[in-house]
Write an enzyme that holds these catalytic residues in place. Structure first.
Site, mmCIF file in Angstrom:
data_model
loop_
_atom_site.group_PDB
_atom_site.id
_atom_site.type_symbol
_atom_site.label_atom_id
_atom_site.label_comp_id
_atom_site.label_asym_id
_atom_site.label_seq_id
_atom_site.Cartn_x
_atom_site.Cartn_y
_atom_site.Cartn_z
ATOM 1 C CE LYS A 184 51.652 118.247 22.802
ATOM 2 N NZ LYS A 184 52.494 117.125 22.261
ATOM 3 C CB SER A 214 54.826 118.420 19.231
ATOM 4 O OG SER A 214 54.068 117.415 19.914
ATOM 5 C CB SER A 229 56.046 115.515 21.452
ATOM 6 O OG SER A 229 56.339 115.645 20.018
HETATM 7 N N1 GLN Z 1 58.930 114.952 16.189
HETATM 8 C C1 GLN Z 1 58.149 113.635 16.054
HETATM 9 C C2 GLN Z 1 56.970 114.011 15.219
HETATM 10 O O1 GLN Z 1 57.023 115.098 14.447
HETATM 11 C C3 GLN Z 1 57.473 113.568 17.325
HETATM 12 C C4 GLN Z 1 56.278 114.158 17.724
HETATM 13 C C5 GLN Z 1 55.470 113.634 18.967
HETATM 14 O O2 GLN Z 1 56.011 113.105 19.746
HETATM 15 N N2 GLN Z 1 54.232 114.153 19.100
HETATM 16 O O3 GLN Z 1 56.148 113.102 14.838
#
Ligand code: GLN
Length: 487
Positions: free
Chosen positions: A76, A151, A175
């Site tokens: 990532k 994400s 995410s």
């Molecule tokens: N969807 C969640 C957010 O937008 C989780 C994102 C993540 O785990 N980095 O914060």
């Protein structure tokens, strides 16, 4: 070869049936072919990857045998990797070349894994669809009109489409698990503190945790073996004896008590998701597990609490992007304050700005007690709910997300709708618990459904045991998206 597990790839490398260079070339060719359709990668650097593959081949030739030696992995684009563009999918860092390796990158480097590229993501890991990327949305290989989740959507799409055998991700509120679920692969978020955050660009530090994606749970155990471990450079890194996360894979599930949180099985979950999750429960029962209903009475408060705490921490963490120390600076400005303003206005995308605004608001004098402090209290209650539930069962299961992958563009204009994707995933982050997602069937439109497993602190080996036994009895994790099967 493209369908082989990591253990099978390691055997093939050791037996000289394939070299790391050949394997890396194979995946680079697949990335070339499918990147246009999926936009799963931000950076591919063929020469760098092949240089690492040659180094791995030299180690193999010397007779070295470690589980990940010579195996390509996609990272990532939130992990700093020395000499690699490390953008966090933000304009702010679009030209940032990391001067050092994140702990996770170091660990995989020491294990001899080959960096295959840096994957697309929501900007600064804020989002549930990978649509908040400066480099455009990533796509779901099961249906490129749909999102891969987020994400870490680029990593999930890459593994699902067989552009990489495995990948890293980070999970602040889901995410890793949500994109794994949307893309029909396996993903694990370990206990908070098990994987060092050193060199992982910070979003919400009390929630962020590195983890991994692969097709199957046995692969995840090998990846976690490489990633986990104490690191003095992260003050929340846990000093614990090394564990072998693969040690329980073969253990039968007879006698395992599985908790079904009443609140997760209530209204809110789509019927196709429910059917797949119930099908998975039936399989686990035939394997000897027993099920008990448990309560997580404060779970309805987890999304509101998370969307106060995560933006609060983000607003502080992202203050460093000021045009002085890192990345982008507005080309034209008046005085210093104007430079800050223009840089941040131009360098951050809409969702990141929204989080910074919410975060500074809930931390401001006069609102701190009403929002931030209150959210911290709720966080404690949520953690206590899990502790109480684990008094009655070994592991919890439920859906990873309430729906299957949604169409690109469907939720971008409705942030609250987007946040509700995280309803089942944010709880474990707030509590610091380990959780994983494995594929458990298909729903509407032939799209994958994820089964979430949540365990007590440090129960990764037991969770992977459940996941692996489930995968010995099912083949959901072996299904390839049409158009991306091995060739
Ligand atoms: N969807 C969640 C957010 O937008 C989780 C994102 C993540 O785990 N980095 O914060």
């Amino acid at each position: 070869m493209i369908e082989a597990s990591l253990a099978e790839l390691a055997d093939a490398l050791a037996a000289k049936k394939v070299t790391s260079v050949e394997l890396t070339e194979r995946y680079l060719a697949r990335i070339d072919r499918h990147q246009g359709a999926l936009n799963a990668f931000v950076t591919v650097d063929r020469e760098r990857s092949l240089a690492q593959a040659r180094a791995a081949d030299a180690r193999l030739a010397r007779g070295e045998r470690t589980p990940l030696l010579g195996i390509p992995i996609a990272h990532k684009d939130i992990f700093c990797a020395r000499g690699w563009l490390t953008t966090c999918a933000s304009k702010m860092l679009a030209n940032f070349v990391a001067p050092y390796d994140a702990h996770v990158i170091e660990q995989f480097g020491a294990a001899g894994a080959v960096i295959l590229g840096k994957t697309n993501m929501d900007e600064f890991a804020m989002g549930s669809s990978t649509e908040n990327s400066h480099f455009g949305p990533a796509r779901n290989p099961w249906d490129p009109a749909r999102v891969p989740g987020g994400s870490s959507g680029g990593s999930a799409a890459a593994v699902a489409a067989r552009l990489a055998p495995c990948a890293t991700g980070t999970d602040t509120g889901g995410s890793i698990r949500q994109p794994a679920g949307f893309c029909g692969i396996s993903g694990i978020k370990p206990t908070y503190g098990l994987v060092s955050r050193y060199g992982l660009i910070a979003y919400a530090s009390s929630l962020d945790q590195g983890g991994a994606f692969a097709r199957g749970a046995a692969d995840l155990a090998l990846l976690l073996n490489a990633m986990a471990g104490f690191d003095a450079r992260d003050s929340t890194s846990l000093e614990r004896p090394k564990e072998d996360y693969a040690r329980d894979l073969a253990r039968p599930l007879a006698g395992m008590r599985i908790g079904l949180p009443r609140e997760y099985f209530g209204a809110g979950m789509d019927a196709d998701v429910r059917a797949a999750v119930e099908g998975a429960l039936a399989v686990l029962r035939t394997l000897g597990a027993t099920a008990v209903e448990v309560g997580l009475p404060n779970s309805a408060l987890s999304v509101p609490a998370y969307y106060v705490i995560a933006p609060a921490e983000a607003s502080s963490n992202l203050a460093r992007f000021d045009g002085v120390r890192y990345g982008y600076r507005a080309p034209e400005y008046g005085d210093l304050a104007d430079m800050y303003r223009k840089t941040r206005a131009q360098g951050f995308g809409t969702e990141v700005k929204r989080r910074i605004l919410v975060g500074t608001y809930v931390l401001s004098h006069g609102y701190y007690d009403a929002y931030y402090l209150q959210a911290q209290r709720v966080r404690r209650l949520i953690a206590q709910d899990f502790v109480a539930a684990f008094g009655e069962c070994d592991l919890l299961i439920g859906p990873t997300s309430p729906t299957v992958a949604f169409p690109v563009g469907a939720q971008v204009s409705d942030p609250v709708q987007m946040y509700l994707n995280d309803i089942y995933t944010v709880g474990p982050n707030l509590a610091g618990l380990p959780a994983l997602s494995i594929p458990c069937g298909f729903g509407a439109g032939g799209l994958p459904v994820g089964l979430q497993v949540v365990g007590p602190y440090f129960s990764e080996a037991r969770m992977l045991n459940l996941a692996h036994q489930f995968q010995l009895a099912t083949d959901w994790h072996r299904r390839a998206p049409p158009g991306f099967a091995a060739q």
